[in-house]
Design an enzyme around this catalytic site. Structure first.
Site, PDB file in Angstrom:
ATOM      1  CD  GLN A 105      -3.071  -0.571   2.317  1.00  0.00           C
ATOM      2  OE1 GLN A 105      -3.219   0.533   2.816  1.00  0.00           O
ATOM      3  NE2 GLN A 105      -3.677  -1.633   2.795  1.00  0.00           N
ATOM      4  CG  HIS A 295     -10.194  -4.491   2.461  1.00  0.00           C
ATOM      5  ND1 HIS A 295      -9.979  -4.157   3.774  1.00  0.00           N
ATOM      6  CD2 HIS A 295     -10.312  -5.846   2.440  1.00  0.00           C
ATOM      7  CE1 HIS A 295      -9.980  -5.258   4.517  1.00  0.00           C
ATOM      8  NE2 HIS A 295     -10.182  -6.291   3.726  1.00  0.00           N
ATOM      9  CG  MET A 296     -10.458  -2.025  -3.591  1.00  0.00           C
ATOM     10  SD  MET A 296      -8.664  -1.707  -3.572  1.00  0.00           S
ATOM     11  CE  MET A 296      -8.525  -0.202  -4.518  1.00  0.00           C
ATOM     12  CB  SER A 297     -14.311   2.268   0.635  1.00  0.00           C
ATOM     13  OG  SER A 297     -15.359   1.671  -0.096  1.00  0.00           O
ATOM     14  CG  ASP A 298     -10.182   1.993   4.255  1.00  0.00           C
ATOM     15  OD1 ASP A 298     -11.238   2.637   4.357  1.00  0.00           O
ATOM     16  OD2 ASP A 298      -9.749   1.255   5.149  1.00  0.00           O
ATOM     17  CG  HIS A 321      -8.197   3.034   8.423  1.00  0.00           C
ATOM     18  ND1 HIS A 321      -7.173   3.583   9.152  1.00  0.00           N
ATOM     19  CD2 HIS A 321      -8.277   1.739   8.812  1.00  0.00           C
ATOM     20  CE1 HIS A 321      -6.661   2.667   9.957  1.00  0.00           C
ATOM     21  NE2 HIS A 321      -7.317   1.541   9.773  1.00  0.00           N
TER      22      HIS A 321
END
Length: 361
Positions: A105, A295-298, A321
């Site tokens: 990331q 997860h991808m929204s983060d 987050h």
């Protein structure tokens, strides 16, 4: 704010965790902007830098030819002066079971701006608590980035689980794009297929099969779809892993997006629960109607902030987050703006992101 001016980030903003540190350092490397972070992990106990955070920071500094001050365990402030992002081959050890996914990331945004092909080998934990699994990064994260014009290859040589670690992953960017395309993720498009990947290492293969059956059964029950199942298991004399561990990824491929849910095993946790958790995570996010999972929204906003143009996203959950990262992007990326159009914290949401169109320096 000019590229030579220091930007100061309060590491205690929002949730005040390691994600602020990783994202801020990555953005500084992309933008060529000197960075000072204070109050690092001020809300955590113990506060300050932990070994896994140091690996991320040092990796970003190495690839960008940057200089660090305060990069030591327990430090609550850090200064980073980036150089230029250089291609080539790099190798970093995340520690016994530090998350490889979290290092990816941190590195992925700047690898896109490398001046030539780049390859990074990471050693550590591929499937560990409090982080996306490496299968999620391979099948969902990399697929979404490809939709933004960024091809990143993630190859697993060996898995690593808590507490032994020892996983090995190679990340390759053969043709760095030097930026990202703006793209909206609002409509999912037609469902093309659902997939289950279940693994068990240094353990009987029957555990992986039980995890997969549980996940697949829930998918059939809720969606009326037969998922394609992949089992990863090893005969004892041919198992190269350092310690036992299991995990499941369930992911759905649509015409316009990819969504996933994952779960990892632990001692005393039935295999059926592991499989069900992964499927439930995906199915819950799909039930919101969103085009990006939790997860991808983060993770997606970082790339859309650097892209040129306006993107609209429909995310399954506006996590703490994600909210913190959006504010960090507003502080660090000149020209980036965002608006929450619908929803709110810990709920499904729609947001408009106006990217800054950042090009290689």
């Amino acid at each position: 704010m000019g590229s030579g001016e220091w930007v100061v980030v309060d590491g205690s903003m929002g949730e005040g965790g390691g994600q602020i540190l990783r994202t801020a350092v990555a953005l500084a490397a992309v933008l060529g902007r000197p960075l000072r972070i204070v109050n690092i992990r001020a809300k955590r106990r113990p506060p300050g830098l932990r070994p896994q955070h140091l690996t991320a920071v040092r990796a970003v500094a190495a690839i960008s030819g940057g200089r660090l001050r305060g990069a030591e365990v327990g430090s609550t402030s850090l200064e980073f002066t980036p150089g230029r992002v250089r291609g080539g081959r790099y190798r970093f050890d995340v520690g016994t079971a530090g998350s490889v996914a979290l290092i990816i990331q941190a590195l992925a945004p700047l690898l896109a701006y490398s001046d030539s092909p780049v390859e990074v080998e990471l050693t550590g934990g591929t499937d560990v608590p409090m982080a996306p699994t490496i299968d999620y990064m391979r099948e969902v994260f990399a697929s979404i980035l490809a939709m933004l014009g960024y091809e990143i290859e993630i190859r697993v040589l060996r898995r690593g689980h808590y507490p032994r670690g020892g996983g090995r992953v190679v990340v390759r960017v053969p043709d760095p794009p030097g930026g990202f395309r703006a793209r909206s993720f609002v409509e999912r498009g037609p469902l093309k297929g659902v997939y289950v990947r279940s693994h068990a290492v240094k353990l009987p293969g029957s555990i992986a099969e039980r995890q997969a059956r549980s996940a697949a059964s829930l998918v059939r029950e809720r969606l009326g779809v037969d998922p394609i199942v992949e089992i990863e298991a090893y005969k004892p004399h041919r198992d190269p892993h350092l310690g036992p561990g299991t995990g499941v990824l369930v992911w759905a491929v649509f015409g316009e997006t990819v969504m996933g849910g994952d779960s990892i095993g632990k001692k005393g946790k039935p295999a059926e629960v592991v499989g069900r958790e992964a499927a439930e995570s995906l199915l819950e996010d799909m039930a919101t109607g969103a085009a990006l999972d939790r997860h991808m929204s983060d993770m997606a906003p970082v790339y859309l902030a650097l892209a040129g143009g306006v993107s609209t996203v429909f995310g399954a959950r506006l996590t703490g987050h994600a909210s913190t990262i959006l504010e960090l992007l507003r502080i660090m990326v000149d020209g980036f703006e965002y608006r929450i159009l619908e929803g709110g914290l810990e709920r499904p949401f729609k947001a408009e992101l106006r990217g800054a169109g950042v090009s290689p320096r």
